[in-house]
Design a protein around this motif. Structure first.
Motif, mmCIF file in Angstrom:
data_model
loop_
_atom_site.group_PDB
_atom_site.id
_atom_site.type_symbol
_atom_site.label_atom_id
_atom_site.label_comp_id
_atom_site.label_asym_id
_atom_site.label_seq_id
_atom_site.Cartn_x
_atom_site.Cartn_y
_atom_site.Cartn_z
ATOM 1 N N ARG A 71 0.822 -1.204 0.000
ATOM 2 C CA ARG A 71 0.000 0.000 0.000
ATOM 3 C C ARG A 71 0.858 1.256 0.000
ATOM 4 N NH1 ARG A 71 -3.180 4.175 1.376
ATOM 5 N NH2 ARG A 71 -1.519 5.038 2.653
ATOM 6 N N LEU A 110 0.998 6.728 -6.581
ATOM 7 C CA LEU A 110 -0.231 7.427 -6.966
ATOM 8 C C LEU A 110 -0.001 8.923 -7.146
ATOM 9 C CD1 LEU A 110 -3.408 7.174 -7.300
ATOM 10 C CD2 LEU A 110 -3.523 7.844 -4.905
ATOM 11 N N TRP A 120 -7.543 -6.496 0.004
ATOM 12 C CA TRP A 120 -8.012 -5.931 -1.263
ATOM 13 C C TRP A 120 -7.335 -4.578 -1.460
ATOM 14 C CZ3 TRP A 120 -10.504 -1.432 -2.556
ATOM 15 C CH2 TRP A 120 -11.193 -1.384 -3.777
ATOM 16 N N ASP A 133 -6.666 -1.446 -4.456
ATOM 17 C CA ASP A 133 -6.892 -0.984 -5.826
ATOM 18 C C ASP A 133 -5.779 -0.009 -6.229
ATOM 19 O OD1 ASP A 133 -7.487 1.376 -4.638
ATOM 20 O OD2 ASP A 133 -9.525 1.540 -5.415
ATOM 21 N N LEU A 171 -5.706 3.053 -6.507
ATOM 22 C CA LEU A 171 -5.631 4.280 -5.705
ATOM 23 C C LEU A 171 -4.946 4.032 -4.364
ATOM 24 C CD1 LEU A 171 -9.266 5.551 -6.327
ATOM 25 C CD2 LEU A 171 -7.202 6.588 -7.221
ATOM 26 N N ALA A 172 -4.531 2.790 -4.152
ATOM 27 C CA ALA A 172 -3.902 2.370 -2.896
ATOM 28 C C ALA A 172 -4.862 2.379 -1.726
ATOM 29 C CB ALA A 172 -2.661 3.215 -2.581
ATOM 30 N N SER A 173 -6.132 2.076 -1.989
ATOM 31 C CA SER A 173 -7.068 1.828 -0.879
ATOM 32 C C SER A 173 -6.840 0.398 -0.432
ATOM 33 C CB SER A 173 -8.514 1.957 -1.337
ATOM 34 O OG SER A 173 -8.697 3.156 -2.045
ATOM 35 N N LEU A 174 -6.674 0.230 0.864
ATOM 36 C CA LEU A 174 -6.404 -1.107 1.406
ATOM 37 C C LEU A 174 -7.559 -1.518 2.302
ATOM 38 C CD1 LEU A 174 -4.391 -3.487 2.146
ATOM 39 C CD2 LEU A 174 -3.634 -2.028 4.004
ATOM 40 N N ALA A 175 -8.058 -2.737 2.102
ATOM 41 C CA ALA A 175 -9.107 -3.227 2.984
ATOM 42 C C ALA A 175 -8.894 -4.709 3.272
ATOM 43 C CB ALA A 175 -10.468 -3.011 2.347
ATOM 44 N N PRO A 176 -8.835 -5.079 4.561
ATOM 45 C CA PRO A 176 -8.807 -6.495 4.898
ATOM 46 C C PRO A 176 -10.228 -7.038 4.771
ATOM 47 C CG PRO A 176 -8.530 -5.136 6.881
ATOM 48 C CD PRO A 176 -8.828 -4.208 5.762
ATOM 49 N N VAL A 177 -10.397 -8.133 4.038
ATOM 50 C CA VAL A 177 -11.738 -8.639 3.753
ATOM 51 C C VAL A 177 -11.786 -10.164 3.847
ATOM 52 C CG1 VAL A 177 -12.594 -6.779 2.263
ATOM 53 C CG2 VAL A 177 -11.096 -8.492 1.310
ATOM 54 N N GLN A 229 -16.582 -8.174 -9.486
ATOM 55 C CA GLN A 229 -17.166 -7.703 -8.231
ATOM 56 C C GLN A 229 -18.691 -7.700 -8.289
ATOM 57 O OE1 GLN A 229 -14.583 -4.416 -6.094
ATOM 58 N NE2 GLN A 229 -14.795 -3.908 -8.254
ATOM 59 N N LEU A 231 -19.598 -10.776 -5.649
ATOM 60 C CA LEU A 231 -19.716 -10.374 -4.243
ATOM 61 C C LEU A 231 -21.071 -10.757 -3.652
ATOM 62 C CD1 LEU A 231 -17.824 -6.964 -3.987
ATOM 63 C CD2 LEU A 231 -17.017 -9.262 -3.516
#
Lengths: 203, 192
Positions: free
Chosen positions: A85, A92, A118, A120, A122-128, A137, A141
């Motif tokens: 990230r 970015l 996860w 993207d 844009l360097a958005s980070l999400a633990p999922v 998606q 999903l």
């Protein structure tokens, strides 16, 4: 029309990526592997702009391996996700940012907890618990929302993945040439045989 | 939101790309001292980058000054850091909440993306549900609320505001900050 899918379970993380390497409307290759192994317990799948993806994935893979060699210990999946990230976030705001979407999955070598991240472009980070990238998606999903459970077994995970891939074959207008499927367990990364020749007819 | 000798700060948990929900476990409130809190709404990547940046800056402040940062000082740090990026801003609208370490007085303020501070003595709102939040807070908030009443007020304001906004919701975190106690509560909220 690139597909990335990830599913976690009790003691594993499944990562799947479409096999088609596309350039515009042309399929250049039908056996592409859009994954990189970062260390024994971490696997990364990528999609996005053609040159950027491999370049970025190789860079991350090299740095992860360099860390493992220098410190004689692997970074955890969480640590790697935050490192990636950071790299993506710096890129970015640079003159020519990497256009790469990632799924990073692994099993913690100490706690044996499975995890999936996860990321993207844009360097958005999400633990999922489960994730997809791109058009997948919209189709997958909702299926995963309904059928996923945190402590499913690897067998159930593969069944769930088949459910998702069948739906993609049914609804995506372009053939993505099947999926490369890999599972991360406490013993490392294993290739999963996946039936690509199954024909799914649209309703 | 300000109460009597206490403040509260709350956020929802949704992370989305336009109408698509990617994650429902994405907290937007970060702690930078015993009673200094920052809430960040806006572009998810900048929420992460900016929160990390302030963690670094506050850690450096604490080492240099050998004391915790005060909310008012932190607010000015936020303001100047955002204005550094005047012509290529971080796309975030921060909210600071805390208690003054000397007087124990509540302190809240909000910012735009380039660091213009908005001080308030009642409440600050930010994010996609701003309009709904203004309406809820305006009608529910009153001066001198105790910690428990404040929790009820801020929770009802947030929950009912996000239910009218398609882009927010999916659970909430609520912090109630008192003199020597911080209570964090997790609200489930509507999951649809």
């Amino acid at each position: 029309m690139e597909v990335l899918l990830g599913i976690t379970g009790k003691d594993f993380t499944l990562i799947a990526a479409s096999k088609a390497a596309m350039r515009g409307a042309t399929i250049l290759k039908a056996s592409d592997d859009k994954t990189r192994q970062l260390n024994k317990h971490t696997l990364m799948a990528y999609s996005g702009e053609a040159g950027d993806t491999v370049q970025f994935a190789d860079y991350i893979q090299a740095n992860a391996q360099l860390y493992s060699m220098r410190n004689e210990s692997d970074l955890s999946p969480s640590a790697l996700a935050h490192f990636v990230r950071g790299e993506l976030a710096t890129s970015l705001r640079s003159r020519n940012p990497y256009n790469v979407n990632l799924l990073l999955g692994g099993v913690d070598p100490i706690t044996h907890k499975s995890s999936l991240y996860w990321l993207d472009y844009l360097a958005s980070l999400a633990p999922v618990p489960y994730a997809a990238h791109g058009y997948a998606q919209y189709y997958c999903l909702s299926i995963l929302d309904k059928h996923h459970h945190p402590d499913i077994t690897l067998g159930q995970g593969i069944k769930l993945l088949t459910l998702c891939v069948d739906e993609l074959k049914r609804r995506l207008p372009i053939d993505f040439k099947g999926m490369t499927v890999k599972a991360v367990t406490k013993d490392g990364v294993v290739d999963i045989q996946f039936d690509d020749d199954k024909v799914v007819k649209a309703a | 939101m300000v109460g009597k000798d206490c403040v509260a700060i709350a956020c929802d948990l949704r992370l989305g790309l336009q109408a698509l929900t990617v994650s429902n476990n994405f907290p937007k409130i970060f702690q930078y001292g015993d009673n200094v809190f920052l809430g960040l709404t806006g572009l998810a990547t900048d929420v992460a980058t900016v929160s990390d940046l302030f963690r670094y800056k506050v850690n450096m402040y604490r080492l240099r000054e050998e004391r915790q940062i005060a909310p008012r000082t932190f607010a000015n740090l936020v303001s100047s850091s955002l204005y550094e990026r005047r012509f290529g801003p971080w796309f975030v609208s921060p909210v600071v909440a805390g208690l003054d370490p000397k007087t124990g007085q509540p302190f809240i303020c909000g910012f735009d993306s380039i660091g213009c501070i908005d001080f308030a003595k009642d409440f600050i709102v930010s994010g996609t549900a701003t309009e709904q939040l203004f309406g809820m807070c305006e009608s529910l908030w009153e001066p001198n609320l105790g910690p428990d009443q404040l929790f009820e007020t801020i929770s009802q304001s947030l929950l009912n505001a996000v239910d009218r906004d398609a882009l927010s919701g999916w659970g909430a975190h609520v912090y109630i900050i008192e003199k020597d106690k911080v209570t964090k509560r997790l609200l489930k909220g509507r999951q649809d």
